[in-house]
Write a protein that holds these residues in place. Structure first.
Motif, PDB file in Angstrom:
ATOM      1  N   LEU A 253       0.824  -1.209   0.000  1.00 51.89           N
ATOM      2  CA  LEU A 253       0.000   0.000   0.000  1.00 51.89           C
ATOM      3  C   LEU A 253       0.860   1.262   0.000  1.00 51.89           C
ATOM      4  O   LEU A 253       1.860   1.343   0.723  1.00 51.89           O
ATOM      5  N   SER A 254       0.444   2.246  -0.777  1.00 48.89           N
ATOM      6  CA  SER A 254       1.068   3.569  -0.729  1.00 48.89           C
ATOM      7  C   SER A 254       0.748   4.206   0.628  1.00 48.89           C
ATOM      8  O   SER A 254      -0.115   3.702   1.370  1.00 48.89           O
ATOM      9  N   VAL A 255       1.406   5.319   0.936  1.00 42.35           N
ATOM     10  CA  VAL A 255       1.161   5.969   2.236  1.00 42.35           C
ATOM     11  C   VAL A 255      -0.320   6.352   2.367  1.00 42.35           C
ATOM     12  O   VAL A 255      -0.974   6.022   3.368  1.00 42.35           O
ATOM     13  N   ILE A 256      -0.878   6.997   1.329  1.00 41.56           N
ATOM     14  CA  ILE A 256      -2.292   7.386   1.453  1.00 41.56           C
ATOM     15  C   ILE A 256      -3.205   6.156   1.445  1.00 41.56           C
ATOM     16  O   ILE A 256      -4.251   6.153   2.093  1.00 41.56           O
ATOM     17  N   GLY A 257      -2.784   5.104   0.764  1.00 41.81           N
ATOM     18  CA  GLY A 257      -3.567   3.858   0.753  1.00 41.81           C
ATOM     19  C   GLY A 257      -3.640   3.256   2.150  1.00 41.81           C
ATOM     20  O   GLY A 257      -4.708   2.809   2.598  1.00 41.81           O
ATOM     21  N   ARG A 258      -2.498   3.286   2.829  1.00 40.56           N
ATOM     22  CA  ARG A 258      -2.434   2.718   4.185  1.00 40.56           C
ATOM     23  C   ARG A 258      -3.279   3.562   5.147  1.00 40.56           C
ATOM     24  O   ARG A 258      -4.018   3.041   5.969  1.00 40.56           O
ATOM     25  N   GLN A 259      -3.179   4.874   5.006  1.00 41.50           N
ATOM     26  CA  GLN A 259      -3.949   5.753   5.893  1.00 41.50           C
ATOM     27  C   GLN A 259      -5.451   5.616   5.631  1.00 41.50           C
ATOM     28  O   GLN A 259      -6.267   5.612   6.560  1.00 41.50           O
ATOM     29  N   PHE A 260      -5.802   5.490   4.372  1.00 38.78           N
ATOM     30  CA  PHE A 260      -7.218   5.330   3.990  1.00 38.78           C
ATOM     31  C   PHE A 260      -7.766   4.033   4.592  1.00 38.78           C
ATOM     32  O   PHE A 260      -8.839   4.011   5.197  1.00 38.78           O
ATOM     33  N   ALA A 261      -6.980   2.952   4.445  1.00 40.18           N
ATOM     34  CA  ALA A 261      -7.396   1.654   5.014  1.00 40.18           C
ATOM     35  C   ALA A 261      -7.504   1.760   6.530  1.00 40.18           C
ATOM     36  O   ALA A 261      -8.440   1.211   7.142  1.00 40.18           O
ATOM     37  N   ALA A 262      -6.551   2.477   7.141  1.00 48.02           N
ATOM     38  CA  ALA A 262      -6.586   2.632   8.603  1.00 48.02           C
ATOM     39  C   ALA A 262      -7.853   3.377   9.024  1.00 48.02           C
ATOM     40  O   ALA A 262      -8.485   3.032  10.029  1.00 48.02           O
ATOM     41  N   GLY A 263      -8.251   4.379   8.242  1.00 53.15           N
ATOM     42  CA  GLY A 263      -9.482   5.116   8.552  1.00 53.15           C
ATOM     43  C   GLY A 263     -10.695   4.197   8.496  1.00 53.15           C
ATOM     44  O   GLY A 263     -11.585   4.259   9.350  1.00 53.15           O
ATOM     45  N   ILE A 264     -10.726   3.341   7.497  1.00 53.01           N
ATOM     46  CA  ILE A 264     -11.851   2.397   7.374  1.00 53.01           C
ATOM     47  C   ILE A 264     -11.887   1.457   8.580  1.00 53.01           C
ATOM     48  O   ILE A 264     -12.946   1.241   9.183  1.00 53.01           O
ATOM     49  N   LEU A 265     -10.734   0.924   8.957  1.00 49.52           N
ATOM     50  CA  LEU A 265     -10.707  -0.012  10.089  1.00 49.52           C
ATOM     51  C   LEU A 265     -11.072   0.717  11.384  1.00 49.52           C
ATOM     52  O   LEU A 265     -11.801   0.187  12.228  1.00 49.52           O
ATOM     53  N   HIS A 266     -10.593   1.942  11.514  1.00 54.55           N
ATOM     54  CA  HIS A 266     -10.867   2.730  12.713  1.00 54.55           C
ATOM     55  C   HIS A 266     -12.378   2.975  12.872  1.00 54.55           C
ATOM     56  O   HIS A 266     -12.923   2.900  13.969  1.00 54.55           O
ATOM     57  N   HIS A 267     -13.038   3.276  11.762  1.00 56.00           N
ATOM     58  CA  HIS A 267     -14.475   3.600  11.821  1.00 56.00           C
ATOM     59  C   HIS A 267     -15.367   2.383  11.577  1.00 56.00           C
ATOM     60  O   HIS A 267     -16.575   2.542  11.374  1.00 56.00           O
ATOM     61  N   MET A 268     -14.785   1.197  11.565  1.00 55.72           N
ATOM     62  CA  MET A 268     -15.543   0.009  11.157  1.00 55.72           C
ATOM     63  C   MET A 268     -16.868  -0.200  11.910  1.00 55.72           C
ATOM     64  O   MET A 268     -17.891  -0.500  11.270  1.00 55.72           O
TER      65      MET A 268
END
Ligand code: GLU
Ligand code: MG
Length: 420
Positions: A253-268
């Motif tokens: 994952l690119s940096v923004i890809g990783r952060q985007f995925a982290a946001g999804i997991l955080h708000h799951m």
């Protein structure tokens, strides 16, 4: 019989049903400007066609205005009235977006993604459903025989999907009883969610022409497997180049890809209330169903909430262009606009706050009630929706919970199977 062609303009609101109004086709030019009349309380019509509660009462007027880029015109050439409809936006009488317009929620999310990371979203919805026109037989998953026994449905469907501009990709007999899956090519931004609405309707329309039903309810039998909607997504940069992939990053994952995925997991937990928004969605999200049970990101694992999809390492195939993430916690009780919109908003929050991938993957909410409480408690989600829309959403879904209270799981599944 003398007939005059009609066109519908439709929306797909909180209940995830496609509703709208028709007008004589010859009035299209005027209707593209003024739309058709709509009322705020329509967004409170439940999956079952009831209005358990509404903050809007009987008051107010809106317009539902067709988006000219969404036209679907499909003639099944069997003498039946053709499918001719547009998808549209809910606006105030002065043309301003209504605060509870589902397409506008997604439009705002896509703009926020662009502001936060200068990328656009490309995505594709993968749909599973049950087709009533085929008998269930043991040993059918993926079988050539199941394909043969479904008759002309698949070919009529692919023709309809092609005519509707959805770029069909594959069709298969899935694992469950009478279950099939259809996929289509990815599309940019809003178009992908429009396409998901059109795909579901073309599947239903084709089954209807054959005297059958296609059922997208999240699960039909509490002991069976579910109908998932899997949302594949990636990013494109300003030049159209891939922006999700970085082979040197974790999971590629690119940096923004990783952060985007982290946001999804955080708000799951909150996302579940929007992407898995029925009472029976939580029967699907149980172990041993190839559906997720925890808020995890995993490499090539179909039990994950977010799956890092494989790339083919073959000559002539560019891995950077194939690379995508798959969100597996959605089902067809969700409006594609709300599901994709919430997903993007959650990811944007991850980019804005530079979130890291979490070490743990906590369990998903076990019930719709728990997911709705998590949504209500998520202060960011309040901003994605705005107070009015979030309040309406929670009230709508809590009304649905109340309608299902007291029914056992089999009876709940049966109710949802009639709807979706
Ligand atoms: N039917 C599963 C679900 O409910 C998915 C099976 C698959 O991996 O395609 O999500
Ligand atoms: Mg599948």
């Amino acid at each position: 019989m003398h007939r005059e062609p009609l066109i519908m303009v439709c929306t797909c609101e909180i209940a995830g049903r496609v509703r709208g109004k028709g007008f004589p086709a010859r009035e299209l030019p005027q209707r593209l400007v003024k739309g058709v009349g709509w009322v705020p309380t329509n967004t409170m019509i439940s999956a079952f066609g009831t209005i358990p509660a509404t903050p809007f009462g009987t008051g107010g007027d809106l317009i539902l205005v067709p988006d000219p880029t969404t036209e679907v015109k499909v003639d099944f050439e069997d003498g039946s009235a053709g499918e001719h409809f547009f998808l549209g936006d809910l606006r105030h009488l002065n043309g301003q977006p209504w605060e509870c317009c589902p397409r506008d929620l997604l439009r705002r999310a896509l703009a926020a993604l662009h502001d936060a990371a200068r990328v656009t979203l490309v995505s594709a919805f993968e749909h599973e459903f049950v087709y009533t026109g085929v008998e269930d037989q043991p040993g059918s998953p993926y079988s050539l025989d199941a394909m043969r026994r479904q008759g002309v449905f698949a070919e009529a469907l692919v023709a309809a999907l092609r005519a509707a501009g959805t770029e069909p990709d594959s069709f298969m007999a899935e694992f469950g009883a009478q279950q099939f899956e259809v996929t289509n090519e990815a599309a940019g931004g809003m178009r992908s969610a429009d396409r998901a609405v059109v795909v579901r309707e073309m599947v239903r329309a084709t089954a209807h022409r054959l005297g059958q039903r296609a059922i997208f309810a999240p699960i039909l039998d509490p002991e069976g497997v579910g109908n998932g909607v899997h949302i594949h997504f990636s990013f494109r940069d300003a030049e159209g180049g891939p922006a999700l992939y970085d082979p040197s990053g974790p999971f590629g994952l690119s940096v923004i890809g990783r952060q985007f995925a982290a946001g999804i997991l955080h708000h799951m937990p909150a996302l579940c209330a929007i992407t898995a928004p029925s009472v029976v969605s939580y029967i699907r999200l149980r172990p041993n169903r190839w559906a997720p049970t925890h808020a995890t990101l995993q490499q090539q694992d179909r039990g994950a909430a977010l799956r890092v999809c494989p790339v083919l390492a073959l000559p002539g195939l560019d891995p950077t262009r194939q690379f995508n993430l798959e969100y597996r916690v959605a089902d067809a009780a969700a409006s594609p606009y709300l599901a994709l919109g919430a997903l993007v908003w959650a990811g944007v929050d991850g980019i804005r706050r530079k979130l890291d991938l979490p070490a743990e993957g906590p369990p998903l909410p076990a019930t719709l009630g728990a997911a709705l409480d998590a949504l209500e408690a998520d202060t960011q989600a309040r901003g994605w929706f705005g107070e009015t829309y979030l309040g309406a959403y929670l009230q709508h879904k809590r009304g649905e919970l109340a309608e299902m209270a007291g029914l056992d799981e089999a009876a709940q599944c049966a109710r949802y199977a009639l709807t979706y």
